[in-house]
Scaffold this motif. Structure first.
Motif, PDB file in Angstrom:
ATOM      1  N   ASP A  57       0.762  -1.274   0.052  1.00 11.20           N
ATOM      2  CA  ASP A  57       0.054  -0.084  -0.123  1.00 11.20           C
ATOM      3  C   ASP A  57       0.919   1.188  -0.025  1.00 11.20           C
ATOM      4  O   ASP A  57       0.924   2.160   1.075  1.00 11.20           O
ATOM      5  N   LYS A  58       1.494   1.412  -1.204  1.00 11.13           N
ATOM      6  CA  LYS A  58       2.386   2.493  -1.306  1.00 11.13           C
ATOM      7  C   LYS A  58       2.127   3.197  -2.661  1.00 11.13           C
ATOM      8  O   LYS A  58       2.319   2.561  -3.513  1.00 11.13           O
ATOM      9  N   LEU A  63       7.097   2.752  -7.204  1.00  6.84           N
ATOM     10  CA  LEU A  63       6.820   1.597  -6.432  1.00  6.84           C
ATOM     11  C   LEU A  63       5.626   1.090  -6.941  1.00  6.84           C
ATOM     12  O   LEU A  63       5.147   0.074  -6.182  1.00  6.84           O
ATOM     13  N   ASP A  64       4.950   1.197  -8.029  1.00  6.36           N
ATOM     14  CA  ASP A  64       4.080   0.639  -8.703  1.00  6.36           C
ATOM     15  C   ASP A  64       4.141  -0.779  -9.234  1.00  6.36           C
ATOM     16  O   ASP A  64       4.170  -0.860 -10.423  1.00  6.36           O
ATOM     17  N   GLY A  90      10.826  -1.285   3.176  1.00  9.15           N
ATOM     18  CA  GLY A  90      12.142  -0.297   3.300  1.00  9.15           C
ATOM     19  C   GLY A  90      13.154  -0.873   3.909  1.00  9.15           C
ATOM     20  O   GLY A  90      14.170  -0.002   4.270  1.00  9.15           O
ATOM     21  N   ILE A 107       3.612  -2.136   6.846  1.00  7.75           N
ATOM     22  CA  ILE A 107       2.708  -1.702   6.064  1.00  7.75           C
ATOM     23  C   ILE A 107       1.531  -2.632   5.755  1.00  7.75           C
ATOM     24  O   ILE A 107       2.068  -3.835   5.486  1.00  7.75           O
TER      25      ILE A 107
END
Length: 722
Positions: A57-58, A63-64, A90, A107
């Motif tokens: 969920d970023k 970062l897609d 990360g 996350i």
């Protein structure tokens, strides 16, 4: 909890001696060491398909993509494709313990698939947690989300936030009801008023997938007609989805469906329902317990099983445009769903947008209209009052309301309520010919011309070029006028004029759903008109220039849509219904209102936009931000060869204390906007190029290679382009 998240001073060294002894004895007796919570250090991996591909969920564009994680053996049974998970994100390559990558923050994410091995050559972090075994995301919904993200140059994570509601544990634990058998095919009902209406309902009941643009007749029957289309689809054993602009429209279709089908056959998805009830309804749809959905904008992603029909009411309403990134429009999402699921499509409204007309013009959809005799029988009488009439009317100059309007209100109040539509305040004027009222447009790009306070020349609102010798292409005139701005009549003035009649208001502060059939003056802003029992006896559409004068390509179309929405609540002409529009009668939208011909208006608008290269014939994108950032972005992006850049031009500065619109500059800051236009068929290439450039920009910011770059907003198909 991993070691990096343990609070200071809270370790085992601070525990009492008896507690330490108990911990040591427990560890000594354990046959196998326990895995470290959250990092699963030392834990065995799943024997089959030990790699989980996760969508984190970023929402940042660089970062897609999917990320691979190791699946601990204890999570093997629950870690199935489609479930919600939590992962550490990360961590650097240097933080590796016992072959596991550690560190980073926890996350949320979705598990996309399980694999036997990973393409990544380095050590993998482990799944931290399976939040719930409920399988939320399937291949069909993921494919739709990906298509929407590509269409609007956004990220899959951002679209998923719009498509999947937040989890509610209590709703998830409750079982959904058992699905009911398909109902019997409905009678066509009032669909017989349309030339192909009965055939459309019969095709749905037979399992076919007709695609239609429906120009609804005035009156309240539209909700029942939508409900019959849904019922016919359910009778064929398929599911149906209806998206409406607001909760009041949802309530009307909900009541119509309940009257036809009874309770338990459809779900209502609106934000007003609250998180628990909404999630429970969404789960019932996802589990297949309910096959029909009625809702507002967010329902466009509802995971209906065996989808057979997607329907949208009033696609010109601003509520159908999502304000959050990547800002998709419900119409485009449902078009993608109709193509993806090969299901029926129904786009209905009292009005007809240019986008709807294009669907018919290209042959993708068929028109669903009534004969002119039916239109005349259902529509009220429409009369107009223009500038010349106002100039000759002594009462209008003294009382600021023309004599004709006074007479219509007075006569209407004898038999029931009268509706008064007052435009919203704050529309910015643009320039038009003083003689024929034709909007002034740029000779280079056909953008709107705007007056400048410090100069006599005009400036284009799109490309920024100045125009010093403009003349009207219609009548040859050289004089310009500013459009009328704002609402000039108020409920207080009408109350003083008719002291014996109650005055009710409906607007932003309080929106009324219905009013009784007793005589009353109902003053409403566009879109907030309540429904009157038995219909209004008359309606006044005040200050037409306030809506026609907006600096927007869709100003005429939107004004006609709002007028038709109000006039459709008035009784037919045979029952004495009358509408008075205070607008210049020679203008095209006003003429379309008088003739009740929104389709003809949309077709003519579409032809003109095709000649000038306007949307929806072309595709456009807006790039907005500080001047240096916009210029840098345009230099970096690799646009298609056919792309045309218009501008950039300055945007109005947001005043302090005023609400900031999405994509607008912060208060006091000076931003610019550039428009990028491509011909038909190149929209996907434009979106891909803009997404790639934006992803590279966010990646540089994340690495810190250029410091913190100023933000640039990119929006595909901006609703307001001037």
């Amino acid at each position: 909890m991993s070691s990096e998240n343990e609070p200071a001073g809270g370790g085992a060294d601070d525990a009492p001696p008896e507690q330490l002894a108990l911990i040591r004895e427990t560890v000594r007796r354990a046959k196998t060491p326990r895995a470290k919570p959250r990092t699963w250090r030392g834990a065995a991996l799943a024997k089959e398909r030990p790699v989980a591909r996760v969508l984190v969920d970023k929402g940042v564009l660089h970062l897609d993509r999917y990320f691979d994680y190791a699946v601990p053996e204890e999570l093997d049974s629950e870690a199935q494709p489609g479930v919600r998970v939590r992962v550490r994100f990360g961590a650097g390559r240097h933080r590796v313990r016992d072959g596991r990558r550690e560190g980073g923050g926890l996350i949320d994410g979705f598990l996309i698939e399980r694999l036997a091995e990973s393409d990544y050559s380095g050590p993998l972090a482990a799944l931290a947690q399976v939040v719930s075994p409920e399988r939320i995301l399937d291949e069909e919904l993921l494919g739709l989300v990906r298509a929407v993200a590509d269409r609007y140059a956004g990220s899959v994570a951002d679209v998923l936030q719009l498509a999947v509601p937040p989890r509610n544990a209590r709703a998830e634990k409750r079982p959904s009801p058992q699905p009911l058998p398909p109902p019997a095919p409905p009678e066509p009902g009032s669909w017989t008023r349309y030339e192909q209406g009965a055939a459309f309902v019969a095709a749905l009941a037979a399992g076919s997938a007709p695609r239609a643009v429906w120009n609804a007749l005035p009156g309240p029957q539209w909700a029942d007609e939508l409900a019959r289309a849904v019922t016919a689809t359910l009778a064929s054993g398929r599911g149906a989805l209806v998206v409406l602009p607001d909760g009041r429209a949802v309530a009307r279709v909900d009541a119509a469906l309940t009257a036809l089908l009874g309770e338990g056959r459809h779900a209502v998805l609106t934000a007003d329902a609250g998180p628990e009830k909404r999630y429970a309804q969404w789960l019932a749809v996802r589990r297949g317990a309910v096959r029909a959905v009625v809702g507002t904008r967010a329902a466009m992603f509802a995971p209906v099983r065996d989808l057979g029909l997607v329907a949208l009411w009033d696609d010109g309403d601003d509520s159908h445009s999502e304000p959050h990134a990547p800002q998709p429009h419900a119409r485009e999402v449902l078009l993608l769903r109709a193509a993806q699921d090969r299901c029926a499509f129904l786009l209905g409204a009292w009005n007809c947008t240019v986008d709807a007309a294009q669907l018919v013009e290209t042959g993708w959809a068929r028109p669903l209209v009534a004969a002119r005799e039916q239109v005349r029988a259902a529509a009220p009488l429409v009369r107009t009052v223009g500038d010349q009439d106002l100039a000759r009317d002594e009462a209008a100059r003294a009382a600021r309301l023309p004599t004709l309007a006074w007479q219509v209100v007075r006569d209407g109040l004898r038999h029931g309520p009268v509706l008064v539509q007052v435009p919203r305040r704050g529309y910015v004027p643009r320039m038009a010919c003083a003689a024929c009222r034709t909007p002034a447009r740029c000779r280079h790009c056909a953008g709107p011309l705007e007056g400048q306070e410090s100069a006599s020349a005009l400036r284009c609102g799109w490309c920024g070029r100045e125009e010093g010798d403009w003349h009207c292409p219609e009548c040859g005139g050289f004089r310009l006028r500013a459009q009328v701005v704002g609402a000039r009549r108020t409920a207080e003035e009408l109350g003083r004029a008719f002291p014996a009649v109650p005055v009710r208001t409906s607007g932003r502060e309080q929106v009324l759903d219905t009013v009784s059939q007793a005589p009353a003056l109902v003053v409403s802003t566009p879109g907030a008109e309540p429904v009157a029992e038995g219909g209004y006896t008359a309606a006044l559409l005040l200050d037409g220039w306030a809506m026609l004068g907006r600096p927007d390509l869709r100003a005429g179309e939107d004004a006609l849509r709002r007028w038709l929405a109000a006039a459709s609540l008035v009784r037919p002409q045979s029952a004495g219904g009358t509408v008075v529009a205070i607008a210049e009668p020679t203008l095209r939208p006003v003429q379309a209102l008088v003739r009740w011909d929104p389709v003809g208006h949309a077709v003519r608008e579409l032809g003109e936009r095709a000649e000038l290269g306007f949307p929806p014939v072309s595709r456009m994108a807006a790039v907005t931000g500080p001047p240096e950032a916009v210029a840098g972005f345009l230099r970096a992006v690799e646009l298609p060869g056919e792309a045309e850049v218009l501008g950039p031009v300055p945007l109005p500065v947001t005043a302090e204390g005023r609400p900031r619109r999405v994509g607008a500059p912060p208060p006091g800051e000076h931003w610019e906007r550039a428009l990028v236009r491509v011909p038909p068929g190149r929209g996907a290439a434009l979106a891909g190029a803009l997404k790639t450039a934006q992803a590279a920009r966010t990646a540089r910011t994340a690495r810190g290679s250029r410091g913190s770059e100023e933000a640039v907003w990119v929006r595909i198909d901006p609703p307001d382009i001037g």
